[in-house]
Structure formats: structure tokens, C-alpha cells
Design a protein around this motif. Structure first.
Motif, PDB file in Angstrom:
ATOM      1  N   CYS A  45     -33.788  24.265  41.216  1.00 50.07           N
ATOM      2  CA  CYS A  45     -33.829  24.887  39.909  1.00 50.07           C
ATOM      3  C   CYS A  45     -34.237  23.863  38.858  1.00 50.07           C
ATOM      4  O   CYS A  45     -33.741  22.738  38.848  1.00 50.07           O
ATOM      5  CB  CYS A  45     -32.438  25.436  39.596  1.00 50.07           C
ATOM      6  SG  CYS A  45     -32.321  26.131  37.951  1.00 50.07           S
ATOM      7  N   THR A  47     -33.573  24.110  35.816  1.00 53.12           N
ATOM      8  CA  THR A  47     -32.563  24.120  34.763  1.00 53.12           C
ATOM      9  C   THR A  47     -31.349  23.283  35.152  1.00 53.12           C
ATOM     10  O   THR A  47     -30.952  22.381  34.427  1.00 53.12           O
ATOM     11  CB  THR A  47     -32.114  25.562  34.462  1.00 53.12           C
ATOM     12  OG1 THR A  47     -33.246  26.318  34.042  1.00 53.12           O
ATOM     13  CG2 THR A  47     -31.052  25.596  33.378  1.00 53.12           C
ATOM     14  N   CYS A  48     -30.775  23.575  36.304  1.00 52.40           N
ATOM     15  CA  CYS A  48     -29.582  22.832  36.716  1.00 52.40           C
ATOM     16  C   CYS A  48     -29.905  21.758  37.752  1.00 52.40           C
ATOM     17  O   CYS A  48     -29.086  20.899  38.025  1.00 52.40           O
ATOM     18  CB  CYS A  48     -28.518  23.785  37.257  1.00 52.40           C
ATOM     19  SG  CYS A  48     -28.968  24.576  38.809  1.00 52.40           S
ATOM     20  N   CYS A  66     -29.055  29.407  42.713  1.00 57.38           N
ATOM     21  CA  CYS A  66     -28.872  28.017  42.336  1.00 57.38           C
ATOM     22  C   CYS A  66     -27.537  27.899  41.631  1.00 57.38           C
ATOM     23  O   CYS A  66     -26.827  28.897  41.441  1.00 57.38           O
ATOM     24  CB  CYS A  66     -30.015  27.538  41.438  1.00 57.38           C
ATOM     25  SG  CYS A  66     -29.903  28.191  39.779  1.00 57.38           S
ATOM     26  N   GLY A  67     -27.191  26.693  41.232  1.00 60.60           N
ATOM     27  CA  GLY A  67     -25.877  26.471  40.656  1.00 60.60           C
ATOM     28  C   GLY A  67     -25.629  27.177  39.337  1.00 60.60           C
ATOM     29  O   GLY A  67     -24.530  27.672  39.072  1.00 60.60           O
ATOM     30  N   CYS A  68     -26.634  27.236  38.463  1.00 57.77           N
ATOM     31  CA  CYS A  68     -26.432  27.823  37.144  1.00 57.77           C
ATOM     32  C   CYS A  68     -26.651  29.326  37.123  1.00 57.77           C
ATOM     33  O   CYS A  68     -26.311  29.989  36.155  1.00 57.77           O
ATOM     34  CB  CYS A  68     -27.333  27.147  36.112  1.00 57.77           C
ATOM     35  SG  CYS A  68     -29.079  27.548  36.307  1.00 57.77           S
ATOM     36  N   GLY A  69     -27.229  29.825  38.186  1.00 59.97           N
ATOM     37  CA  GLY A  69     -27.423  31.272  38.259  1.00 59.97           C
ATOM     38  C   GLY A  69     -28.728  31.739  37.644  1.00 59.97           C
ATOM     39  O   GLY A  69     -28.990  32.934  37.550  1.00 59.97           O
ATOM     40  N   LYS A  70     -29.543  30.784  37.224  1.00 52.33           N
ATOM     41  CA  LYS A  70     -30.833  31.177  36.662  1.00 52.33           C
ATOM     42  C   LYS A  70     -31.653  31.908  37.713  1.00 52.33           C
ATOM     43  O   LYS A  70     -32.321  32.888  37.432  1.00 52.33           O
ATOM     44  CB  LYS A  70     -31.584  29.926  36.174  1.00 52.33           C
ATOM     45  CG  LYS A  70     -32.918  30.272  35.518  1.00 52.33           C
ATOM     46  CD  LYS A  70     -33.713  28.997  35.255  1.00 52.33           C
ATOM     47  CE  LYS A  70     -35.117  29.328  34.754  1.00 52.33           C
ATOM     48  NZ  LYS A  70     -35.976  28.149  34.768  1.00 52.33           N
TER      49      LYS A  70
END
Ligand code: ZN
Length: 80
Positions: A45, A47-48, A66-70
Motif C-alpha cells: 500500500c 499509504t500505510c 492492507c493495514g490501513c484498509g485503503k
């Protein structure tokens, strides 16, 4: 009784050229690791920075997240 085997068991160490296995040195993995990182970074990702992972970890794969859910990619086919 009187049968003697005349076979002489071969000593692996005495066979010429018997040790032809590729001897991989640590340096040889450099390009491979670089290529792998490049490959995996395209699955992380932006983002994260986490690698996308399939969820759930066990059983039928339902989503790629992914970790942030994006990213939350549904892997289940609709109507399946
Ligand atoms: Zn993320």
C-alpha cells in the motif's frame, strides 16, 4: 553359502566430478533480492506501506487488504 558379491561399493568422495552442485554464494542473491523487493513493493500500500495480505489467513480467501484498509479487494466472485 559361498556367494560373494564382487561389487565394490563406490565411495562418493572418490568419484571424479561427483560434487557438481551449484555453490550459491551470498552475493548471488543480491540481484534476486532486489528484484523481489521491486516485485513485492508493487503489492504494498502506498499509504500505510504494508504488504497486501489475503484475508482471512485460513480458509477461503475473501479479500486482499492492507493495514490501513485503503485497499480492500474482494476476491469472492459475485454470485459464486
Ligand atoms: Zn494501507
Amino acid at each position: 553359502m559361498g556367494h560373494f558379491s564382487m561389487e565394490i561399493s563406490a565411495n562418493p568422495g572418490s568419484v571424479p566430478g561427483g560434487n557438481q552442485q551449484a555453490d550459491l554464494k551470498k552475493e548471488d542473491f543480491g540481484p534476486v533480492v532486489a528484484a523481489f523487493r521491486e516485485f513485492t513493493s508493487s503489492y504494498a500500500c502506498d499509504t500505510c506501506g504494508e504488504m497486501y495480505s489475503v484475508s482471512p489467513e485460513r480458509g477461503k480467501k475473501e479479500a486482499l487488504r492492507c493495514g490501513c484498509g485503503k485497499l480492500n479487494l474482494n476476491l469472492l466472485e459475485k454470485g459464486a
